[in-house]
Design a protein around this motif. Sequence first.
Motif, PDB file in Angstrom:
ATOM      1  N   SER A 173      -9.016  14.461  -9.784  1.00  0.00           N
ATOM      2  CA  SER A 173      -9.302  13.271  -8.979  1.00  0.00           C
ATOM      3  C   SER A 173      -8.178  12.243  -9.120  1.00  0.00           C
ATOM      4  N   GLU A 174      -7.616  12.119 -10.329  1.00  0.00           N
ATOM      5  CA  GLU A 174      -6.506  11.201 -10.526  1.00  0.00           C
ATOM      6  C   GLU A 174      -5.277  11.651  -9.734  1.00  0.00           C
ATOM      7  N   LEU A 175      -4.995  12.946  -9.754  1.00  0.00           N
ATOM      8  CA  LEU A 175      -3.871  13.465  -8.980  1.00  0.00           C
ATOM      9  C   LEU A 175      -4.067  13.229  -7.485  1.00  0.00           C
ATOM     10  N   VAL A 211       1.206   8.206  -2.789  1.00  0.00           N
ATOM     11  CA  VAL A 211       2.541   8.690  -2.424  1.00  0.00           C
ATOM     12  C   VAL A 211       2.632   8.904  -0.916  1.00  0.00           C
ATOM     13  N   ARG A 212       1.577   9.467  -0.371  1.00  0.00           N
ATOM     14  CA  ARG A 212       1.593   9.706   1.075  1.00  0.00           C
ATOM     15  C   ARG A 212       1.654   8.396   1.866  1.00  0.00           C
ATOM     16  N   ARG A 213       0.945   7.397   1.351  1.00  0.00           N
ATOM     17  CA  ARG A 213       1.008   6.092   2.036  1.00  0.00           C
ATOM     18  C   ARG A 213       2.418   5.507   1.965  1.00  0.00           C
ATOM     19  N   GLU A 214       3.035   5.663   0.772  1.00  0.00           N
ATOM     20  CA  GLU A 214       4.401   5.169   0.620  1.00  0.00           C
ATOM     21  C   GLU A 214       5.354   5.930   1.553  1.00  0.00           C
ATOM     22  N   GLU A 215       5.154   7.232   1.635  1.00  0.00           N
ATOM     23  CA  GLU A 215       5.986   8.041   2.529  1.00  0.00           C
ATOM     24  C   GLU A 215       5.793   7.640   3.989  1.00  0.00           C
ATOM     25  N   ALA A 216       4.536   7.394   4.342  1.00  0.00           N
ATOM     26  CA  ALA A 216       4.246   6.980   5.722  1.00  0.00           C
ATOM     27  C   ALA A 216       4.887   5.635   6.035  1.00  0.00           C
ATOM     28  N   LYS A 217       4.825   4.749   5.015  1.00  0.00           N
ATOM     29  CA  LYS A 217       5.435   3.426   5.187  1.00  0.00           C
ATOM     30  C   LYS A 217       6.946   3.556   5.415  1.00  0.00           C
ATOM     31  N   ALA A 218       7.590   4.448   4.636  1.00  0.00           N
ATOM     32  CA  ALA A 218       9.030   4.680   4.791  1.00  0.00           C
ATOM     33  C   ALA A 218       9.335   5.259   6.159  1.00  0.00           C
ATOM     34  N   LEU A 219       8.470   6.195   6.586  1.00  0.00           N
ATOM     35  CA  LEU A 219       8.667   6.767   7.920  1.00  0.00           C
ATOM     36  C   LEU A 219       8.527   5.705   9.004  1.00  0.00           C
ATOM     37  N   GLY A 220       7.589   4.802   8.766  1.00  0.00           N
ATOM     38  CA  GLY A 220       7.393   3.710   9.730  1.00  0.00           C
ATOM     39  C   GLY A 220       8.622   2.831   9.829  1.00  0.00           C
ATOM     40  N   LYS A 221       9.168   2.521   8.659  1.00  0.00           N
ATOM     41  CA  LYS A 221      10.369   1.693   8.647  1.00  0.00           C
ATOM     42  C   LYS A 221      11.527   2.407   9.339  1.00  0.00           C
ATOM     43  N   GLN A 222      11.635   3.712   9.047  1.00  0.00           N
ATOM     44  CA  GLN A 222      12.709   4.475   9.688  1.00  0.00           C
ATOM     45  C   GLN A 222      12.540   4.496  11.205  1.00  0.00           C
ATOM     46  N   GLU A 223      11.307   4.692  11.601  1.00  0.00           N
ATOM     47  CA  GLU A 223      11.033   4.718  13.038  1.00  0.00           C
ATOM     48  C   GLU A 223      11.327   3.375  13.675  1.00  0.00           C
ATOM     49  N   LEU A 224      10.933   2.314  12.937  1.00  0.00           N
ATOM     50  CA  LEU A 224      11.199   0.966  13.453  1.00  0.00           C
ATOM     51  C   LEU A 224      12.697   0.715  13.562  1.00  0.00           C
TER      52      LEU A 224
END
Length: 237
Positions: A183-185, A192-205
Amino acid sequence: MTKQTVLGRVTQLAKANINALLDQAEDPQKMLDQLIRDYTANISEAEQAVAATIGNLRLLEQDHQEDVDAAREWGGKALAASRKADELRAAGAGAEADKFDNLAKVALGRQLQSEKEAKAAEPTIASQTEVVDKLKSGLDQMKTKLTELKSKRDELVARAKSAQAQNRMMDSVKNIDVLDPTSELSRFEDKVRREEAKALGKQELAASSLDAQFEQLDSLGDSAEVEARLAALKTAS
């Protein structure tokens, strides 16, 4: 306590079925502790009674032996008196001979009495010997039973302690808040996925901003081309 009562109690206790008693007991350990106390007390009491019975038997045997020895002694005295009487009679001393014959008769009477007393005691001695043998055997069985009781008590106490320790361990384990590592993992993976999505968002922006700038440049280029062509037309005319 009579000898028969002692024999009866010793026999009954020696034949006691320990396992049956334990099966009927609500608390086997307490039952065993009480049985051990009772057995120890009964053995002590029985030993005293058996010792007294053996002592009485030994007195009977001593009295019997004294009667046997007395009969033998009186027989010897009768023989000596008879021989003396024969010697005196052979020597012509008839009166003295009769005196020793009378002594021989007295001795023979005493011998006969001692033999009767000895014979009368023999059945009692035989009976008492049988009782003593049974009492000794019963005591030995009781002592063996006491050893068995103590062994069962020790085994039961050890098993009870082991069971209690296991129960305490299991209770402790149930009280521990054990974390599920998966559950911790999972939660960390979501982060991590949220951080990755955020990075993708920034890249897209960022990519969208560059496209707009390049489109603006393209638009400026078209305007310049139009102006250049217009100038060329004017010059040509």
